[in-house]
Scaffold this motif. Structure first.
Motif, mmCIF file in Angstrom:
data_model
loop_
_atom_site.group_PDB
_atom_site.id
_atom_site.type_symbol
_atom_site.label_atom_id
_atom_site.label_comp_id
_atom_site.label_asym_id
_atom_site.label_seq_id
_atom_site.Cartn_x
_atom_site.Cartn_y
_atom_site.Cartn_z
ATOM 1 N N SER A 95 3.283 7.850 -2.591
ATOM 2 C CA SER A 95 1.926 8.301 -2.880
ATOM 3 C C SER A 95 1.161 7.261 -3.680
ATOM 4 N N ALA A 96 1.832 6.690 -4.679
ATOM 5 C CA ALA A 96 1.183 5.666 -5.492
ATOM 6 C C ALA A 96 0.842 4.439 -4.652
ATOM 7 N N GLN A 97 1.719 4.087 -3.733
ATOM 8 C CA GLN A 97 1.473 2.928 -2.880
ATOM 9 C C GLN A 97 0.275 3.186 -1.973
ATOM 10 N N ALA A 98 0.176 4.383 -1.398
ATOM 11 C CA ALA A 98 -0.946 4.706 -0.521
ATOM 12 C C ALA A 98 -2.269 4.648 -1.274
ATOM 13 N N LEU A 99 -2.300 5.209 -2.475
ATOM 14 C CA LEU A 99 -3.523 5.193 -3.276
ATOM 15 C C LEU A 99 -3.898 3.773 -3.686
ATOM 16 N N LEU A 100 -2.911 3.006 -4.144
ATOM 17 C CA LEU A 100 -3.186 1.655 -4.626
ATOM 18 C C LEU A 100 -3.648 0.753 -3.488
ATOM 19 N N GLN A 101 -2.990 0.830 -2.353
ATOM 20 C CA GLN A 101 -3.369 -0.014 -1.228
ATOM 21 C C GLN A 101 -4.762 0.341 -0.721
ATOM 22 N N SER A 102 -5.069 1.626 -0.619
ATOM 23 C CA SER A 102 -6.392 2.052 -0.141
ATOM 24 C C SER A 102 -7.484 1.592 -1.097
#
Length: 274
Positions: free
Chosen positions: A17-24
């Motif tokens: 979840s953190a990766q999806a938010l950070l990348q977006s």
């Protein structure tokens, strides 16, 4: 940036979840600062109330983010998830390479952003010229004798209002012309842009809701910066450095997704009984 693949554990879910938010979020920041839609919001904010311009531009970007993430969410239902990861990897690698070449070709100055500023200015002026009436002729032209030509309202010469113009006039009546102008110009400028395609790729690789939240927050920060002091910021930032940073980020995304696709293939081979 280590790839985060959800394997059923709480820690893995949080990491993904953190990766999806950070990348977006980071993808939007490096793609939109100094972009044409950023400059459109900055120019409109110098002519009209900032809050209305922000509402129109940000509302358009929210709609665009939701549509793009939803389009990406549908891809795994049509294509196996492993191949969507491969497609996302290729997409980010191509974008990263293209941005890297663009950054190398740029000079130290801000000639690129001046060109974008000129294009944004022309689009705004064309839009205003298309929708302004005869009463909007400047006073100087009226005094100089350049009065607008009065057309006879016959059945043959009477212009027909298209559905698009009618819908725009109706929305302008409800929401205000400034809001509608900011919304439409931003939407048209963002459609088919690199950030939209990248959002589709992220929507295919991650949770659609997290990607939407990340891109919306990123767009909100960029739009707020544009309407508050976009023109000043655009003269101070180095487009070369922003483009170079975006290229590196996109290349990292491409490598991460390629590694994830490889790991998915390895897991599938291990799960096949011999």
């Amino acid at each position: 940036m280590a790839p985060a693949v959800y394997d059923g554990t709480t820690s893995s879910l949080s990491e993904a979840s953190a990766q999806a938010l950070l990348q977006s979020f980071s993808m939007i920041i490096v793609s939109e600062i100094g972009d044409k839609t950023f400059l459109i919001a900055a120019i409109l904010a110098m002519r009209h109330p900032r809050l209305i311009v922000f509402a129109g531009a940000f509302g358009s970007l929210v709609v665009m983010s939701m549509l793009s993430a939803a389009m990406g969410h549908l891809l795994p239902t049509l294509i196996p998830r492993r191949w969507t990861q491969v497609a996302a990897s290729i997409l980010f690698l191509v974008f990263g390479t293209k941005m890297l070449l663009e950054a190398r070709a740029m000079k130290a100055g801000n000639e690129k952003i001046q060109e974008e500023m000129k294009e944004a200015q022309e689009e705004i002026e064309d839009d205003e010229a298309e929708h302004e009436g005869a009463d909007d002729v400047p006073l100087e032209e009226m005094e100089a004798g350049h009065s607008p030509t009065v057309q006879k309202t016959t059945s043959k010469s009477k212009p027909k209002t298209s559905f698009r113009d009618g819908a725009r006039n109706f929305c302008s009546l409800l929401l205000g012309p400034v809001f509608v102008q900011a919304f439409i110009l931003t939407f048209l400028g963002e459609w088919g842009d690199r950030s939209q395609i990248a959002t589709i790729a992220l929507g295919a690789a991650h949770n659609v809701y997290l990607v939407t939240i990340g891109t919306v927050v990123g767009h909100g920060c960029c739009t707020a910066l544009a309407v508050i002091g976009g023109r000043y910021v655009s003269t101070k930032i180095s487009v070369k450095h922003v483009t170079l940073g975006g290229a590196i980020l996109f290349l990292i995304f491409g490598i991460v997704y390629l590694y994830e696709a490889y790991m998915m293939g390895a897991d599938m081979e291990m799960s096949i009984p011999t």
